[in-house]
Scaffold this active site. Structure first.
Site, mmCIF file in Angstrom:
data_model
loop_
_atom_site.group_PDB
_atom_site.id
_atom_site.type_symbol
_atom_site.label_atom_id
_atom_site.label_comp_id
_atom_site.label_asym_id
_atom_site.label_seq_id
_atom_site.Cartn_x
_atom_site.Cartn_y
_atom_site.Cartn_z
ATOM 1 N N SER A 1 0.825 -1.194 0.000
ATOM 2 C CA SER A 1 0.000 0.000 0.000
ATOM 3 C C SER A 1 0.870 1.260 0.000
ATOM 4 C CB SER A 1 -0.980 -0.037 1.183
ATOM 5 O OG SER A 1 -1.997 0.925 1.052
ATOM 6 N N HIS B 1 -8.082 -5.256 -0.032
ATOM 7 C CA HIS B 1 -6.802 -4.576 0.230
ATOM 8 C C HIS B 1 -6.032 -5.408 1.250
ATOM 9 C CE1 HIS B 1 -4.202 -1.132 -0.147
ATOM 10 N NE2 HIS B 1 -4.179 -0.937 1.162
ATOM 11 N N ASP C 1 -10.087 -4.359 -4.563
ATOM 12 C CA ASP C 1 -9.447 -3.445 -3.599
ATOM 13 C C ASP C 1 -10.200 -2.117 -3.582
ATOM 14 O OD1 ASP C 1 -7.755 -1.742 -2.140
ATOM 15 O OD2 ASP C 1 -5.946 -2.685 -2.915
#
Length: 222
Positions: A118, A203, A172
Site C-alpha cells: 500500500s 486490500h 481493492d
C-alpha cells in the site's frame, strides 16, 4: 541529516548475505508484515535479514487529520494527486539511509530487495525508480507509483535494471486495481521488467500471492 528509522529485524540464518527492506501500509507499523516471514521463506534460500521500519507519525488529511504512522500525507483519492510530494521525498531519503546501513553491514545493493504494501509499496516504487545503483528487485503490493504519468521525467537509467513484482486485489476499495495497472503499464512502457499479478481479494495479501512472490524471489536468489 536524515534520521535512521527504528525497525523490527528478523534474520533467517547466521551472517545474512541478503537484505529485504519491507515498508508497511498506512496506520500500521513495522510489526505488520513480520509474521509473513515464515510463510514466505523457503528451504535452500540464502540467509536473509528482513528489516521492517516504522514510518513516522504524522497527520493524515484523508483521515480527518488524525495522527498515525504514514509515509506521506494523503489529501484526496484521485490517482494524480493522492500522494503528498514532500512526504514522498522525505520517505525516499529515509529509505536510502536504511539501504545505506545495509551496505555498511556488508550487503551489496545487488543483494537487497525493497518491498512494500500500500503506502509502503508506493514509496518502494518511488524510491526504486530513482535509484542510481540498482537493487536486486522491487516488490510492490496493493499499491501504485506516485507520479506514474510522468515517470519518464524522473526514472533513472540504472533503475531500469531492477525487476518489479506487483500484486493487487481485484476488489481493492482502498487502492483501486486500475491504479496499480496504470503504474505497472507506465513502468513497462519505460523499460522496467514488471511481473503483474491480480488476486480475488480486497486490500490485503493472500496465500497465492505469497507463493507467487516466493517464486519470484527464488529467481532473484539464483
Amino acid at each position: 541529516m536524515t534520521d535512521l528509522l527504528d525497525a523490527v529485524e528478523l534474520e533467517t540464518g547466521n551472517a545474512p548475505t541478503w537484505s529485504v527492506l519491507w515498508l508497511h501500509g498506512l496506520g500500521a507499523d513495522g510489526n505488520d508484515f513480520a509474521p509473513i516471514v515464515p510463510e514466505l521463506v523457503r528451504p535452500g534460500w540464502p540467509a536473509l535479514r528482513f528489516v521492517f521500519p516504522h514510518a513516522p507519525v504524522r497527520p493524515v488529511t484523508i483521515n480527518n487529520g488524525m495522527r498515525m504512522r504514514a509515509w506521506y500525507d494523503i489529501a484526496g483519492t484521485d490517482f494524480a494527486n493522492r500522494a503528498d510530494a514532500a512526504g514522498v521525498d522525505q520517505s525516499i531519503a529515509q529509505v536510502e539511509v536504511l539501504l545505506a546501513r545495509e551496505g555498511e553491514r556488508g550487503i551489496a545493493p545487488s543483494n537487497m530487495l525493497l518491498a512494500g504494501f500500500s503506502q509502503g509499496g508506493a514509496i518502494t516504487l518511488a524510491a526504486g525508480v530513482r535509484r542510481q545503483v540498482p537493487l536486486a528487485g522491487l516488490v510492490a503490493l496493493s499499491t501504485y507509483l506516485p507520479g506514474a504519468d510522468s515517470l519518464a521525467s524522473f526514472a533513472s537509467a540504472a533503475a531500469r535494471a531492477q525487476p518489479v513484482f506487483m500484486g493487487h486485489g481485484t476488489s481493492d476499495p482502498v487502492v483501486l486495481t486500475s491504479y496499480g495497472q496504470r503504474s505497472a503499464q507506465a513502468l513497462a512502457d519505460n523499460g522496467f521488467s514488471v511481473e503483474w499479478h491480480t488476486y480475488p481479494m480486497a486490500h490485503s495479501v493472500c496465500a497465492e500471492e505469497i507463493r507467487d512472490l516466493g517464486d519470484w524471489m527464488s529467481q532473484r536468489f539464483g
